[in-house]
Design a protein around this motif. Structure first.
Motif, PDB file in Angstrom:
ATOM      1  N   GLU A   1       0.963  -0.912   0.309  1.00  0.00           N
ATOM      2  CA  GLU A   1      -0.469  -0.260   0.200  1.00  0.00           C
ATOM      3  C   GLU A   1       0.903   0.621   0.127  1.00  0.00           C
ATOM      4  OE1 GLU A   1      -3.463   0.688   3.051  1.00  0.00           O
ATOM      5  OE2 GLU A   1      -4.166  -1.485   2.177  1.00  0.00           O
ATOM      6  N   TYR A   2       2.300   0.986   0.662  1.00  0.00           N
ATOM      7  CA  TYR A   2       2.366   2.651   0.954  1.00  0.00           C
ATOM      8  C   TYR A   2       4.187   2.301   0.000  1.00  0.00           C
ATOM      9  CZ  TYR A   2       0.495   1.109   5.183  1.00  0.00           C
ATOM     10  OH  TYR A   2      -0.695   1.151   5.786  1.00  0.00           O
ATOM     11  N   VAL A   3       4.685   1.430  -1.124  1.00  0.00           N
ATOM     12  CA  VAL A   3       5.248   1.058  -2.011  1.00  0.00           C
ATOM     13  C   VAL A   3       5.411   0.279  -2.433  1.00  0.00           C
ATOM     14  CG1 VAL A   3       6.965  -0.534  -0.543  1.00  0.00           C
ATOM     15  CG2 VAL A   3       7.785   0.897  -1.735  1.00  0.00           C
ATOM     16  N   ASP A   4       6.270   0.954  -3.975  1.00  0.00           N
ATOM     17  CA  ASP A   4       6.013  -0.529  -4.790  1.00  0.00           C
ATOM     18  C   ASP A   4       7.227  -1.458  -4.992  1.00  0.00           C
ATOM     19  OD1 ASP A   4       4.244   0.649  -6.618  1.00  0.00           O
ATOM     20  OD2 ASP A   4       5.414   2.128  -7.625  1.00  0.00           O
TER      21      ASP A   4
ATOM     22  N   ARG B   1      16.054   0.920  16.419  1.00  0.00           N
ATOM     23  CA  ARG B   1      15.144   1.473  15.145  1.00  0.00           C
ATOM     24  C   ARG B   1      13.363   1.178  15.300  1.00  0.00           C
ATOM     25  NH1 ARG B   1      16.835   1.734   9.813  1.00  0.00           N
ATOM     26  NH2 ARG B   1      15.299   2.751   9.695  1.00  0.00           N
ATOM     27  N   PRO B   2      12.788   2.641  16.628  1.00  0.00           N
ATOM     28  CA  PRO B   2      11.894   1.494  16.761  1.00  0.00           C
ATOM     29  C   PRO B   2      10.911   2.189  15.935  1.00  0.00           C
ATOM     30  CG  PRO B   2      12.592   3.974  18.017  1.00  0.00           C
ATOM     31  CD  PRO B   2      14.199   3.399  17.029  1.00  0.00           C
ATOM     32  N   ASP B   3      11.531   2.766  14.500  1.00  0.00           N
ATOM     33  CA  ASP B   3      10.292   3.318  13.598  1.00  0.00           C
ATOM     34  C   ASP B   3      10.374   1.548  13.151  1.00  0.00           C
ATOM     35  OD1 ASP B   3      13.199   3.408  12.756  1.00  0.00           O
ATOM     36  OD2 ASP B   3      12.090   3.848  10.671  1.00  0.00           O
ATOM     37  N   LEU B   4      10.764   0.583  12.816  1.00  0.00           N
ATOM     38  CA  LEU B   4      10.732  -0.368  12.149  1.00  0.00           C
ATOM     39  C   LEU B   4       9.452  -0.857  12.942  1.00  0.00           C
ATOM     40  CD1 LEU B   4      14.294  -1.520  10.998  1.00  0.00           C
ATOM     41  CD2 LEU B   4      12.696  -0.585   9.829  1.00  0.00           C
ATOM     42  N   LEU B   5       9.365  -1.150  13.830  1.00  0.00           N
ATOM     43  CA  LEU B   5       8.231  -2.123  14.579  1.00  0.00           C
ATOM     44  C   LEU B   5       6.609  -0.988  13.744  1.00  0.00           C
ATOM     45  CD1 LEU B   5       8.985  -1.357  18.519  1.00  0.00           C
ATOM     46  CD2 LEU B   5       9.053  -3.592  16.603  1.00  0.00           C
ATOM     47  N   SER B   6       7.408  -0.529  13.066  1.00  0.00           N
ATOM     48  CA  SER B   6       5.804  -0.305  12.292  1.00  0.00           C
ATOM     49  C   SER B   6       5.691  -0.342  10.555  1.00  0.00           C
ATOM     50  CB  SER B   6       5.555   1.233  11.996  1.00  0.00           C
ATOM     51  OG  SER B   6       6.325   2.047  11.474  1.00  0.00           O
ATOM     52  N   ILE B   7       4.436  -0.926   9.905  1.00  0.00           N
ATOM     53  CA  ILE B   7       4.362  -0.990   8.196  1.00  0.00           C
ATOM     54  C   ILE B   7       5.225  -0.226   8.307  1.00  0.00           C
ATOM     55  CG2 ILE B   7       3.295  -2.046   6.523  1.00  0.00           C
ATOM     56  CD1 ILE B   7       3.193  -3.922   8.926  1.00  0.00           C
ATOM     57  N   ILE B   8       4.597   1.349   7.568  1.00  0.00           N
ATOM     58  CA  ILE B   8       5.142   2.162   6.952  1.00  0.00           C
ATOM     59  C   ILE B   8       7.150   2.072   7.524  1.00  0.00           C
ATOM     60  CG2 ILE B   8       5.019   4.170   8.687  1.00  0.00           C
ATOM     61  CD1 ILE B   8       3.785   4.672   5.446  1.00  0.00           C
ATOM     62  N   GLY B   9       7.767   1.501   8.155  1.00  0.00           N
ATOM     63  CA  GLY B   9       8.480   1.483   8.939  1.00  0.00           C
ATOM     64  C   GLY B   9       9.551   1.125   8.062  1.00  0.00           C
TER      65      GLY B   9
ATOM     66  N   ILE C   1       7.508   6.095  -1.010  1.00  0.00           N
ATOM     67  CA  ILE C   1       6.949   6.158  -0.418  1.00  0.00           C
ATOM     68  C   ILE C   1       5.328   7.070  -0.317  1.00  0.00           C
ATOM     69  CG2 ILE C   1       7.659   7.608   1.742  1.00  0.00           C
ATOM     70  CD1 ILE C   1       7.496   3.561   2.457  1.00  0.00           C
ATOM     71  N   LYS C   2       4.409   6.073  -0.023  1.00  0.00           N
ATOM     72  CA  LYS C   2       3.204   6.910  -0.292  1.00  0.00           C
ATOM     73  C   LYS C   2       2.639   6.845   0.804  1.00  0.00           C
ATOM     74  CE  LYS C   2       1.798   4.168  -3.405  1.00  0.00           C
ATOM     75  NZ  LYS C   2       1.594   2.966  -4.444  1.00  0.00           N
ATOM     76  N   PHE C   3       2.569   8.141   1.916  1.00  0.00           N
ATOM     77  CA  PHE C   3       2.077   7.915   3.391  1.00  0.00           C
ATOM     78  C   PHE C   3       0.466   8.270   3.120  1.00  0.00           C
ATOM     79  CE2 PHE C   3       0.993   9.748   6.607  1.00  0.00           C
ATOM     80  CZ  PHE C   3       2.515   9.253   8.010  1.00  0.00           C
ATOM     81  N   PRO C   4       0.157   7.129   3.987  1.00  0.00           N
ATOM     82  CA  PRO C   4      -1.337   6.744   3.975  1.00  0.00           C
ATOM     83  C   PRO C   4      -2.062   8.821   4.053  1.00  0.00           C
ATOM     84  CG  PRO C   4      -0.769   6.000   5.975  1.00  0.00           C
ATOM     85  CD  PRO C   4       0.765   7.255   4.677  1.00  0.00           C
ATOM     86  N   GLU C   5      -3.616   8.297   3.954  1.00  0.00           N
ATOM     87  CA  GLU C   5      -4.450   9.157   3.780  1.00  0.00           C
ATOM     88  C   GLU C   5      -4.404   9.423   5.133  1.00  0.00           C
ATOM     89  OE1 GLU C   5      -8.863  10.120   2.023  1.00  0.00           O
ATOM     90  OE2 GLU C   5      -7.631   8.907   1.578  1.00  0.00           O
TER      91      GLU C   5
ATOM     92  N   LEU D   1       0.619  -0.034  14.402  1.00  0.00           N
ATOM     93  CA  LEU D   1       1.286  -0.908  13.925  1.00  0.00           C
ATOM     94  C   LEU D   1       1.409   0.024  12.396  1.00  0.00           C
ATOM     95  CD1 LEU D   1      -0.877  -3.700  14.996  1.00  0.00           C
ATOM     96  CD2 LEU D   1       1.072  -3.484  15.359  1.00  0.00           C
ATOM     97  N   GLU D   2       0.424   0.532  12.134  1.00  0.00           N
ATOM     98  CA  GLU D   2       0.997   1.050  10.470  1.00  0.00           C
ATOM     99  C   GLU D   2       1.851   2.046  10.374  1.00  0.00           C
ATOM    100  OE1 GLU D   2      -1.742   3.238   9.146  1.00  0.00           O
ATOM    101  OE2 GLU D   2      -2.112   2.238   7.102  1.00  0.00           O
ATOM    102  N   LEU D   3       2.247   3.154  11.952  1.00  0.00           N
ATOM    103  CA  LEU D   3       2.571   5.094  11.523  1.00  0.00           C
ATOM    104  C   LEU D   3       3.363   4.421  13.196  1.00  0.00           C
ATOM    105  CD1 LEU D   3      -0.027   7.312  10.422  1.00  0.00           C
ATOM    106  CD2 LEU D   3       1.511   5.926   9.246  1.00  0.00           C
ATOM    107  N   GLY D   4       3.845   3.565  13.298  1.00  0.00           N
ATOM    108  CA  GLY D   4       4.500   3.534  14.593  1.00  0.00           C
ATOM    109  C   GLY D   4       4.011   4.821  16.104  1.00  0.00           C
ATOM    110  N   ASN D   5       3.189   5.044  16.070  1.00  0.00           N
ATOM    111  CA  ASN D   5       2.742   5.904  17.080  1.00  0.00           C
ATOM    112  C   ASN D   5       1.353   5.283  18.040  1.00  0.00           C
ATOM    113  OD1 ASN D   5       4.153   8.171  15.332  1.00  0.00           O
ATOM    114  ND2 ASN D   5       4.453   8.706  17.799  1.00  0.00           N
TER     115      ASN D   5
END
Lengths: 352, 627
Positions: free
Chosen positions: B10-13, B52-60, B73-77, B145-149
Motif C-alpha cells: 500500500e505504501y511502496v511498489d 530502530r523503533p520506526d521499524l516497529l511499524s509497517i510504514i517504517g 513512499i506513499k504516505f497514507p491518507e 502498527l501502521e505508523l508506529g505511534n
C-alpha cells in the motif's frame, strides 16, 4: 709360542663360527679373551721371552686378538640379523597396536588455540580479563547507559552485594568479552591489536543453542586510518583460515551501541552446506533452515567508546568483533547441542 | 515484527521477489527471520534492533524497502482537519509536564458506536498476530502498527471531572489495566489521574476504569510522546511489556503524533461514526522538527575505505528519505526525519550510506599500519597454557570445561560454607547459584559421571575460580585441577614434577596432592604458578670428565622422610652432583649417587673419603647404618 698363538686363533675362530646363540658366544669370549682366557694367559707369557723375540710375537698376538674379535663381531651381527629376521616373520601386522595412555584436549581448547594462532599471524596478541565485572565496563563504557533497551538482548546475572560496600546492580557477571575494550584502551596507546577469548554469562534458559555460560573471542584494532574494508578483509581471512578456504561468508548491517557502522557476519552452514536441508530431506537444525549461521558480530568502534577510553576519534579509528567461540566449535565438529561442550563424558571427549 | 506483503504494497511498489527482498533487507539491517505464505499473501517476520523503533511499524518497513528499491513512499491518507469546523465542544482540562510527558496530543469524538470491526480490519490484525476487540480499540492498534505511534482511546464519560493530570507515582498505588489485571505501581511511574483515581499507566497500558466498551459513546484519543527511561523502568519493575512500551522505551517518533491522530480520526469517523467535539490538543515544549547532520565525503571515504561517487551518495540518502543538500565542496547536509532517532552523529549517516550501498559490495583489505611489539595490557600467554595442558594430555588426562556456577549442595558436599561464597542474586535455577571457589567440585562430579562407562578415569581442567567471602574481596584466579582413579600418589607427583621442571619451577608439588576415597586429586593456582616461572633456561656445558656413579643402600627408620636423607647426603660435598632415590625395601633404602668434579678426574680415593663422610653423617643424624 708362535704355534701356540696360531693354534689359539684357529681353535677360537672355528669354535666361534660354530656357535648357535648369543650365550655360547659369550662363553667363548670369556674362554679366549676373558681375564683368565687362553689368549690373555698366553699374552701374559710374552714378557718372559727373550727380548729380541718379543716384538714379532707381540705383533702376532695382536693380530690373533684382532682376528678373534673380528670373528666375534661378525657372528654377533649374524646372530642379531637372524633374530630380527625371525621377528619380522613372526609379527602379525594386522594386530592392533599397544597405545600409550594419552588423554585428549577439549575441542573448545583446540579451536581456541587455532583462533589464537590465526590472529597471531595478523599481529594480534591475546589478553584476558575479569569475569566478575562492573556494570561500567560491561555496559556504560560501551555506550549502553542504564536504561538502554539494548540491555534486553543481554540479560544479566547480578551478584549478591550483601555484607559488602558494593551498590546492588554494579557488579555483574560479564555478558560480553567486549567489556575488555575500554579496560585495555585505557592502559595503552594505539596501535592496538588484541584478542580476548573468554567466558561470558547471560541469564538465559538453556537449550540446544543457548547456554547461560558460553565462550566468545573478542578482538579489536585501533590505529590511524582503520577502515571498514579492513574489518571485512580481517573477518574474511580469519573465518576462511579457520573454517576452510572455500567457506562462504556474507555481511549484514546490525546494531550494537558500541559500533557504528555495525556489521553482522554469517557463514554458510557447514552442516547442510547452505542448502537448509540435510541429504535425508530433513530441515537443517544447525542453521534453523536458513543455510547461514550468524557467527561474528562486528563493526567500527563507536566514537563515544573511543572517547570514553581517552582516544581522539578524529585521529584514530578502529574495528571490533566477537567470534562466537562455542558456536564455532559446534559448527566445526557438527555437534548439535551447545551443552555437549560442558558435558565431561569421556565418550564425547575421547573423540577429539 | 510481522509484516504482510499486501499491506506493505500500500505504501511502496515492490518489484523484488520475496526471497531476494528478505535477503536484501537482512543485508541493510532488517533481519528477515522467516517468510511464510498465507493464502494469497506472504508474511515476513523481522527481527528489529533496539535502535530502530520506526521499524516497529509497517510504514517504517516500507521505507526500508523503498530505499532498497529506489522508490518513493506513499504516505497514507489522513483526516483533513483544516476543513472541519467544530460545531459543539466538550470540556477537558489537561495538566501535564514536558519533563515526564514531552508531548500530549489528543482529541474528543462524540457519538460513536462501538461494535465489531469490519472484516478487512479484523483480517489484517489477525494476520499479524493481533486479537480483534472492538472497532475503536482495533483502529488505535491498527494505526499504531501502521505508523508506529502508540494510541490510546479513553471513554470520555468515565473521566471523572473531565480532568486529566499527568504525574509520577509515589509508589504502591493500585491500578487495574484494560485487560483486568491489577498492579501495585512502582515509584516514579508516569500515570494519568482524573479527579479520583489513576486511569492510565502511560506508555504501557490503559486503565480498566476508562476503557472503551460497547456502551461507550464519547472517546478521548491520546497520542503521546513518553520519556524512554521512565517507561522502561516502570515496565521492567512491573514485568509488564506491551507493544506501546517497546516503542516508547526505544524512542517514539515525536514528530508523528498529529499524523497518527488524524489517521485515527479518519478511520473512526468512517467506521464508528460520530463527530469531533474539540480542537486538537497538542501540548509540548518544543517543536520536534527534523534536525540536520553533515556528512563529509572525505570522512566517508576514510571510514569506509572506498570512495563512492557523490551522485550515488546523494541518491542513497534521497532514497532513505534523508533529503541531502550539498553545502560545501565535500560536505552534504541531510535532514533527519523525527522517526529516525537513531541518527545522531556523522558516523550514523556513514552507516546509512554503507548499508544501502551493500556491505557485500565492498572490497576487502588487510589492515596496514604497525604491528604492536609489546604485549598488551592484560596479556595472556596461550602458548604456555597449551604447553601445560599438553603435559597432562600426554600423561593420560583428558580436559574438561565445566560451569562456573554451582549449587549450594555442591558447596556443602565439599564442606564449603555457602555464606562465604560469592552468589548470584538472580540465578536461573538453584543448581547454578554460586560462583565456584574450587574446581574440585566439578571434577569429582565428572569422575562419578564417567564411572558407569569407564574403569580408568583421568580428567583435568584449567579454569577460573572466584575467591572472596564478599564482593569487596573478589579475586579471580586460574586453577589447574586433576582427578584420577588410576594414578597413585607418586605417579601424580611425578606428573607435577614434570610440569614444574618444564616451567623451571623449583618446588615440591606434594602439598597440592590429596588422597581421597575415589582416588587422587590435585588442585593448584595456575595464576601463582605463572608468577613462579623462572627466566629462560640456560645451557650448562656437558662435563669434560667422567663422573663416578654408585648406589648406596642404608638401613634407616621408615619414619624418616626420603627428602631429608637426600638433603643430608647432598650437603656432605660439593662434588656430589646428584642424589636420587632408587627404591625402598623394608627399612633399606637405596640412593643413586653421582660424583662429579668439573675441574678434573675424580679418583676412587676422593670418592671413598666423601662416602665415609656421608655414612658418618647419616649415622649421627638418623641412626642409619650401611646395609
Amino acid at each position: 709360542m708362535e704355534e701356540e698363538l696360531i693354534q689359539i686363533k684357529n681353535s677360537a675362530v672355528s669354535l666361534i663360527l660354530e656357535i648357535k646363540d648369543q650365550k655360547e658366544l659369550e662363553e667363548l669370549k670369556i674362554r679366549f679373551l676373558g681375564r683368565g682366557g687362553r689368549l690373555t694367559l698366553a699374552i701374559k707369557e710374552i714378557p718372559k721371552l727373550p727380548l729380541e723375540k718379543r716384538p714379532n710375537i707381540g705383533r702376532l698376538a695382536n693380530e690373533v686378538k684382532k682376528s678373534i674379535e673380528d670373528t666375534i663381531s661378525s657372528q654377533e651381527y649374524t646372530l642379531s640379523e637372524t633374530k630380527t629376521k625371525k621377528i619380522r616373520e613372526e609379527i602379525d601386522r594386522t594386530e592392533p597396536g599397544i597405545k600409550p595412555n594419552v588423554g585428549h584436549l577439549h575441542p573448545l581448547s583446540q579451536v581456541l588455540y587455532d583462533v589464537v594462532d590465526v590472529f597471531k599471524s595478523l599481529g594480534f596478541q591475546a589478553a584476558d580479563g575479569p569475569q566478575v565485572e562492573t556494570d561500567y565496563y560491561n555496559f556504560e563504557a560501551l555506550n549502553i547507559p542504564k536504561d538502554h533497551p539494548a540491555r534486553d538482548t543481554q540479560q544479566t546475572f547480578y551478584l549478591d552485594t550483601r555484607n559488602s560496600k558494593v551498590e546492588p546492580g554494579e557488579i555483574i557477571l560479564r555478558t560480553q568479552t567486549s567489556a575488555m575494550q575500554v579496560r585495555i584502551m585505557e592502559k595503552t596507546k594505539p596501535p592496538v591489536r588484541v584478542i580476548i577469548p573468554g567466558k561470558n554469562f547471560r541469564y538465559e534458559q538453556v537449550d540446544a543453542s543457548h547456554g547461560f555460560e558460553f565462550w566468545h573471542c573478542e578482538g579489536f584494532l585501533v590505529d590511524t586510518n582503520v577502515k571498514l574494508t579492513d574489518l571485512f578483509g580481517t573477518l574474511d581471512y580469519v573465518l576462511r583460515k579457520l573454517m576452510g578456504e572455500n567457506t562462504k561468508l556474507k555481511f549484514a548491517t546490525t546494531n550494537f551501541p558500541f559500533v557504528e557502522p555495525g556489521v553482522d557476519t554469517y557463514i554458510q552452514c557447514t552442516v547442510c552446506k547452505g542448502k537448509a536441508r540435510l541429504p535425508n530431506g530433513q530441515g537443517c537444525s544447525f542453521c534453523q533452515m536458513s543455510g547461514w549461521s550468524e557467527i561474528m558480530p562486528a563493526g567500527m568502534i563507536h566514537p563515544n567508546v573511543l572517547k570514553t577510553a581517552g582516544y581522539d576519534p578524529k585521529k584514530v579509528s578502529g574495528f571490533a568483533f566477537a567470534i562466537g567461540l562455542s558456536r564455532l566449535v559446534t559448527l566445526r565438529y557438527q555437534m548439535d547441542d551447545l551443552r555437549l561442550l560442558t558435558n565431561p563424558d569421556l565418550r564425547i571427549l575421547e573423540q577429539f | 515484527m510481522l509484516a504482510p506483503l499486501s499491506w506493505l504494497k500500500e505504501y511502496v511498489d515492490i518489484t523484488l521477489p520475496e526471497k531476494e527482498l528478505g535477503d536484501r533487507l537482512t543485508e541493510v539491517g532488517l533481519g528477515t527471520e522467516k517468510i511464510t505464505k498465507d493464502n494469497d499473501d506472504v508474511i515476513f517476520k523481522f527481527e528489529i534492533t533496539p535502535n530502530r523503533p520506526d521499524l516497529l511499524s509497517i510504514i517504517g518497513i516500507a521505507r526500508e524497502i523503498a530505499a532498497i528499491e529506489g522508490k518513493k513512499i506513499k504516505f497514507p491518507e489522513v483526516y483533513d482537519i483544516e476543513k472541519y469546523i467544530v460545531k459543539k465542544t466538550l470540556p477537558l482540562k489537561i495538566t501535564t509536564d514536558s519533563k515526564i510527558n514531552p508531548r500530549f496530543t489528543g482529541i474528543i469524538i462524540d457519538g460513536i458506536t462501538v461494535r465489531e470491526s469490519p472484516k478487512w480490519l479484523k483480517e489484517r490484525l489477525i494476520k499479524i498476530g493481533q486479537r480483534p476487540i472492538n472497532n475503536i480499540v482495533d483502529i488505535t492498534n491498527y494505526v499504531m502498527l501502521e505508523l508506529g505511534n502508540p494510541i490510546h482511546a479513553f471513554d470520555y464519560d468515565k473521566i471523572k471531572g473531565a480532568v486529566m493530570k499527568v504525574h509520577q507515582t509515589k509508589g504502591g498505588e493500585k491500578f487495574t489495566s484494560v485487560d483486568g489485571i491489577s498492579y501495585r505501581l512502582p515509584k516514579n511511574a508516569v500515570v494519568i489521574s482524573d479527579n479520583e483515581e489513576i486511569i492510565d499507566l502511560c506508555g504501557i497500558k490503559g486503565g480498566e476504569n476508562t476503557g472503551t466498551y460497547e456502551k461507550t459513546k464519547t472517546i478521548f484519543i491520546r497520542v503521546p510522546v513518553e520519556v524512554p527511561s521512565l517507561i522502561r523502568r516502570a515496565s521492567l519493575s512491573l514485568g509488564l511489556r506491551s507493544e506501546a512500551s517497546s516503542i516508547f522505551e526505544r524512542g517514539v517518533n515525536a514528530g508523528g503524533t498529529v499524523d497518527a491522530l488524524l489517521r485515527c480520526i479518519k478511520f473512526i469517523l468512517e467506521i464508528a461514526g460520530g463527530e469531533i467535539v474539540s480542537d486538537i490538543y497538542d501540548i509540548k515544549k518544543e517543536e520536534f522538527n527534523p534536525w540536520k547532520l553533515d556528512l563529509n565525503l572525505e570522512r566517508l571515504k576514510n571510514i569506509l575505505g572506498i570512495s563512492i561517487v557523490e551522485n550515488k551518495v546523494l541518491k542513497i540518502l534521497e532514497d532513505l528519505s534523508l533529503p541531502p543538500k550539498k553545502i560545501l565542496k565535500d560536505t552534504i547536509r541531510t535532514e533527519i526525519p523525527t522517526y529516525r532517532n537513531d541518527l545522531k552523529i556523522e558516523e550514523d549517516i556513514i552507516e546509512e550510506v554503507a548499508r544501502v550501498y551493500g556491505y557485500n559490495n565492498f572490497p576487502k583489505t588487510i589492515p596496514s599500519g604497525q604491528i604492536p611489539l609489546k604485549p598488551p595490557p592484560y596479556f595472556k600467554d596461550y602458548r604456555l597454557e597449551e604447553k601445560v595442558k599438553n603435559i597432562f594430555k600426554s600423561a593420560g588426562f583428558s580436559e574438561i570445561y565445566t560451569y562456573s556456577l554451582v549449587s549450594e549442595k555442591d558447596l556443602t558436599d565439599n564442606e564449603i560454607n555457602p555464606d562465604k561464597t560469592l552468589r548470584v542474586d538472580n540465578p536461573i535455577s538453584r543448581e547454578f547459584e554460586y560462583l565456584r571457589p574450587t574446581l574440585k567440585i566439578n571434577l569429582l562430579k565428572a569422575l562419578f559421571q564417567n564411572k558407569p562407562n569407564f574403569e580408568k578415569i583421568n580428567l583435568f581442567e584449567l579454569g577460573k575460580v572466584y575467591l572472596g567471602r564478599t564482593l569487596d574481596e573478589v579475586k579471580e584466579e586460574y586453577r589447574l585441577c586433576a582427578v584420577s582413579n588410576l594414578k597413585n600418589f607418586y605417579e601424580m607427583k611425578g606428573i607435577l614434577e614434570n610440569l614444574f621442571g618444564e616451567l623451571n619451577i623449583d618446588e615440591d608439588p606434594s602439598r597440592y596432592i590429596e588422597i581421597i576415597n575415589e582416588g587422587i586429586v590435585f588442585e593448584l593456582s595456575y595464576s601463582d604458578l605463572l608468577s613462579k616461572i623462572k627466566s629462560d633456561k640456560i645451557y650448562k656445558p656437558i662435563p669434560k670428565y667422567p663422573p663416578i656413579i654408585e648406589d648406596l643402600t642404608i638401613s634407616v627408620s621408615e619414619k624418616i622422610p626420603t627428602k631429608e636423607i637426600i638433603d643430608a647426603i647432598t650437603r656432605q660435598s660439593p662434588l656430589i652432583e646428584n642424589v636420587s632415590f632408587k627404591n625402598m625395601y623394608k627399612d633399606n633404602r637405596t640412593f643413586h649417587l653421582v660424583y662429579q668434579n668439573k675441574e678434573g678426574n675424580l679418583t676412587t680415593k676422593e670418592v671413598a673419603k666423601i662416602r665415609e663422610k656421608i655414612i658418618e653423617a647419616l649415622k649421627q643424624k638418623f641412626k642409619a647404618a650401611i646395609a
